[in-house]
Write a protein that holds these residues in place. Structure first.
Motif, mmCIF file in Angstrom:
data_model
loop_
_atom_site.group_PDB
_atom_site.id
_atom_site.type_symbol
_atom_site.label_atom_id
_atom_site.label_comp_id
_atom_site.label_asym_id
_atom_site.label_seq_id
_atom_site.Cartn_x
_atom_site.Cartn_y
_atom_site.Cartn_z
ATOM 1 N N CYS A 1 0.851 -1.197 0.000
ATOM 2 C CA CYS A 1 0.000 0.000 0.000
ATOM 3 C C CYS A 1 0.882 1.240 0.000
ATOM 4 O O CYS A 1 1.900 1.290 0.698
ATOM 5 C CB CYS A 1 -0.910 0.000 1.221
ATOM 6 S SG CYS A 1 -2.150 -1.312 1.182
ATOM 7 N N SER A 2 0.511 2.221 -0.793
ATOM 8 C CA SER A 2 1.241 3.488 -0.941
ATOM 9 C C SER A 2 2.636 3.308 -1.512
ATOM 10 O O SER A 2 3.535 4.099 -1.240
ATOM 11 C CB SER A 2 1.318 4.237 0.401
ATOM 12 O OG SER A 2 0.014 4.467 0.880
ATOM 13 N N ASN B 1 1.555 2.692 -9.413
ATOM 14 C CA ASN B 1 1.321 3.043 -8.009
ATOM 15 C C ASN B 1 0.166 2.216 -7.482
ATOM 16 O O ASN B 1 -0.825 2.005 -8.185
ATOM 17 C CB ASN B 1 1.006 4.527 -7.853
ATOM 18 C CG ASN B 1 2.208 5.377 -8.116
ATOM 19 O OD1 ASN B 1 3.189 5.329 -7.382
ATOM 20 N ND2 ASN B 1 2.165 6.153 -9.194
ATOM 21 N N SER C 1 -2.443 1.941 -4.129
ATOM 22 C CA SER C 1 -2.921 2.599 -2.918
ATOM 23 C C SER C 1 -4.086 1.804 -2.351
ATOM 24 O O SER C 1 -4.810 1.126 -3.071
ATOM 25 C CB SER C 1 -3.336 4.043 -3.197
ATOM 26 O OG SER C 1 -4.366 4.086 -4.154
#
Length: 161
Positions: free
Chosen positions: A27-28, A134, A136
Protein backbone atom coordinates in the motif's frame (compact mmCIF):
# COMPACT_ATOMS: atom_id res chain seq x y z
CA UNK A 1 8.85 4.97 -5.16
CA UNK A 2 10.33 1.60 -4.43
CA UNK A 3 14.01 1.47 -5.43
CA UNK A 4 15.73 -1.75 -6.34
CA UNK A 5 17.42 -3.46 -9.25
CA UNK A 6 21.01 -3.40 -8.06
CA UNK A 7 22.76 -6.67 -8.86
CA UNK A 8 21.85 -9.32 -8.08
CA UNK A 9 18.55 -8.44 -9.75
CA UNK A 10 15.32 -9.41 -8.03
CA UNK A 11 13.65 -11.54 -10.68
CA UNK A 12 10.21 -10.50 -11.82
CA UNK A 13 7.47 -13.02 -11.51
CA UNK A 14 7.23 -14.54 -14.97
CA UNK A 15 3.60 -13.96 -15.71
CA UNK A 16 1.69 -17.01 -14.66
CA UNK A 17 4.46 -19.48 -13.99
CA UNK A 18 4.18 -21.45 -10.77
CA UNK A 19 6.66 -20.95 -7.98
CA UNK A 20 8.45 -17.86 -9.32
CA UNK A 21 9.03 -14.81 -7.10
CA UNK A 22 8.32 -11.30 -8.23
CA UNK A 23 8.74 -7.82 -6.89
CA UNK A 24 6.26 -6.99 -4.11
CA UNK A 25 4.11 -3.88 -4.10
CA UNK A 26 2.63 -2.62 -0.85
CA UNK A 27 0.00 0.00 0.00
CA UNK A 28 1.24 3.49 -0.94
CA UNK A 29 4.12 2.04 -2.96
CA UNK A 30 5.07 2.24 -6.58
CA UNK A 31 7.71 1.51 -9.16
CA UNK A 32 9.14 2.93 -12.36
CA UNK A 33 10.05 0.14 -14.75
CA UNK A 34 9.74 -1.05 -18.35
CA UNK A 35 8.34 -4.15 -19.99
CA UNK A 36 11.51 -4.06 -22.11
CA UNK A 37 13.88 -4.45 -19.17
CA UNK A 38 15.29 -7.44 -17.32
CA UNK A 39 12.67 -9.58 -15.65
CA UNK A 40 9.97 -9.00 -18.25
CA UNK A 41 8.54 -12.03 -20.02
CA UNK A 42 6.40 -12.57 -23.09
CA UNK A 43 4.58 -15.72 -22.12
CA UNK A 44 0.92 -14.74 -21.79
CA UNK A 45 -1.18 -13.36 -24.64
CA UNK A 46 -4.69 -13.60 -23.17
CA UNK A 47 -6.40 -13.13 -19.80
CA UNK A 48 -9.94 -14.13 -18.86
CA UNK A 49 -10.97 -10.55 -17.96
CA UNK A 50 -9.44 -8.69 -20.93
CA UNK A 51 -11.27 -8.14 -24.18
CA UNK A 52 -7.93 -7.67 -25.99
CA UNK A 53 -5.07 -9.96 -26.95
CA UNK A 54 -1.98 -8.99 -24.92
CA UNK A 55 0.81 -9.77 -27.36
CA UNK A 56 3.46 -7.50 -25.83
CA UNK A 57 5.87 -8.41 -23.05
CA UNK A 58 4.58 -8.36 -19.47
CA UNK A 59 5.99 -7.57 -16.05
CA UNK A 60 4.33 -8.96 -12.93
CA UNK A 61 4.25 -7.75 -9.31
CA UNK A 62 2.90 -9.41 -6.17
CA UNK A 63 0.64 -7.80 -3.60
CA UNK A 64 -0.55 -9.48 -0.37
CA UNK A 65 -3.37 -7.65 1.37
CA UNK A 66 -3.04 -7.39 5.14
CA UNK A 67 -6.75 -6.57 5.66
CA UNK A 68 -9.98 -6.66 3.67
CA UNK A 69 -9.82 -3.40 1.70
CA UNK A 70 -10.34 -1.57 -1.56
CA UNK A 71 -7.13 -1.39 -3.60
CA UNK A 72 -6.44 0.98 -6.51
CA UNK A 73 -3.61 0.40 -8.97
CA UNK A 74 -2.67 3.24 -11.35
CA UNK A 75 -0.48 3.20 -14.42
CA UNK A 76 1.04 6.43 -15.78
CA UNK A 77 3.67 7.62 -18.23
CA UNK A 78 3.04 4.75 -20.59
CA UNK A 79 3.20 4.36 -24.32
CA UNK A 80 -0.31 3.70 -25.59
CA UNK A 81 -1.75 0.23 -25.10
CA UNK A 82 0.08 -0.82 -21.91
CA UNK A 83 -2.64 -2.17 -19.62
CA UNK A 84 -3.12 -3.38 -16.05
CA UNK A 85 -4.47 -6.76 -15.06
CA UNK A 86 -5.09 -8.13 -11.57
CA UNK A 87 -4.99 -11.89 -11.02
CA UNK A 88 -6.03 -13.55 -7.78
CA UNK A 89 -3.76 -16.34 -6.57
CA UNK A 90 -5.02 -19.68 -7.84
CA UNK A 91 -3.71 -22.31 -5.45
CA UNK A 92 -0.15 -20.99 -5.38
CA UNK A 93 -0.11 -20.20 -9.08
CA UNK A 94 -0.45 -17.12 -11.20
CA UNK A 95 -3.17 -18.11 -13.66
CA UNK A 96 -4.40 -15.80 -16.47
CA UNK A 97 -7.83 -17.41 -16.04
CA UNK A 98 -8.02 -16.03 -12.46
CA UNK A 99 -8.13 -12.45 -13.73
CA UNK A 100 -10.37 -10.23 -11.56
CA UNK A 101 -9.60 -6.79 -12.99
CA UNK A 102 -8.54 -5.08 -16.20
CA UNK A 103 -7.97 -1.43 -17.08
CA UNK A 104 -6.09 0.87 -19.41
CA UNK A 105 -4.73 3.10 -16.64
CA UNK A 106 -6.47 2.02 -13.44
CA UNK A 107 -7.93 -1.03 -11.72
CA UNK A 108 -9.91 -0.92 -8.47
CA UNK A 109 -10.59 -4.22 -6.69
CA UNK A 110 -11.69 -5.60 -3.33
CA UNK A 111 -8.77 -7.38 -1.68
CA UNK A 112 -9.18 -10.06 0.97
CA UNK A 113 -6.82 -10.26 3.95
CA UNK A 114 -4.02 -12.78 3.43
CA UNK A 115 -4.69 -13.24 -0.29
CA UNK A 116 -1.94 -12.88 -2.88
CA UNK A 117 -2.69 -10.87 -6.00
CA UNK A 118 -0.56 -10.57 -9.14
CA UNK A 119 -0.49 -7.13 -10.73
CA UNK A 120 0.47 -7.51 -14.39
CA UNK A 121 1.53 -4.74 -16.79
CA UNK A 122 1.09 -6.12 -20.32
CA UNK A 123 0.88 -4.65 -23.82
CA UNK A 124 -1.66 -4.87 -26.60
CA UNK A 125 -0.47 -5.03 -30.22
CA UNK A 126 3.12 -5.88 -29.18
CA UNK A 127 3.34 -2.63 -27.17
CA UNK A 128 6.18 -2.35 -24.67
CA UNK A 129 7.86 0.46 -22.79
CA UNK A 130 8.47 2.36 -19.58
CA UNK A 131 5.74 3.11 -17.04
CA UNK A 132 5.07 4.28 -13.50
CA UNK A 133 2.85 2.05 -11.35
CA UNK A 134 1.32 3.04 -8.01
CA UNK A 135 -0.74 1.01 -5.58
CA UNK A 136 -2.92 2.60 -2.92
CA UNK A 137 -5.28 1.17 -0.34
CA UNK A 138 -8.42 2.74 1.10
CA UNK A 139 -7.76 3.32 4.78
CA UNK A 140 -10.61 3.64 7.21
CA UNK A 141 -9.94 6.19 9.88
CA UNK A 142 -8.42 8.98 7.81
CA UNK A 143 -11.63 11.04 7.84
CA UNK A 144 -12.22 10.76 4.09
CA UNK A 145 -14.76 8.42 2.48
CA UNK A 146 -12.69 7.01 -0.38
CA UNK A 147 -14.02 5.01 -3.37
CA UNK A 148 -15.19 1.62 -2.18
CA UNK A 149 -15.06 2.52 1.53
CA UNK A 150 -18.00 2.04 3.84
CA UNK A 151 -16.29 3.80 6.72
CA UNK A 152 -15.16 7.26 7.81
CA UNK A 153 -18.76 8.36 7.97
CA UNK A 154 -18.70 8.66 11.76
CA UNK A 155 -20.68 5.46 12.22
CA UNK A 156 -20.13 2.84 14.88
CA UNK A 157 -18.52 0.48 12.34
CA UNK A 158 -15.57 2.73 11.48
CA UNK A 159 -12.31 0.90 12.06
CA UNK A 160 -8.84 2.34 11.96
CA UNK A 161 -6.16 0.17 10.31
Amino acid sequence: MQRRRCPPYAPALPACSAGAWGVYLTCSAGDVWSTEWQGSTDGVDSYSCSPYPMTGPEYTYRFVSQVDQTVTVNLAGTPGNLDLLVLEDAGGQCDPNSCIGFGDNEVVFQATAGTTYYIVVDGRNDTSGQYTINLSCATCGNGVIEPGEECDDGGANDTVY
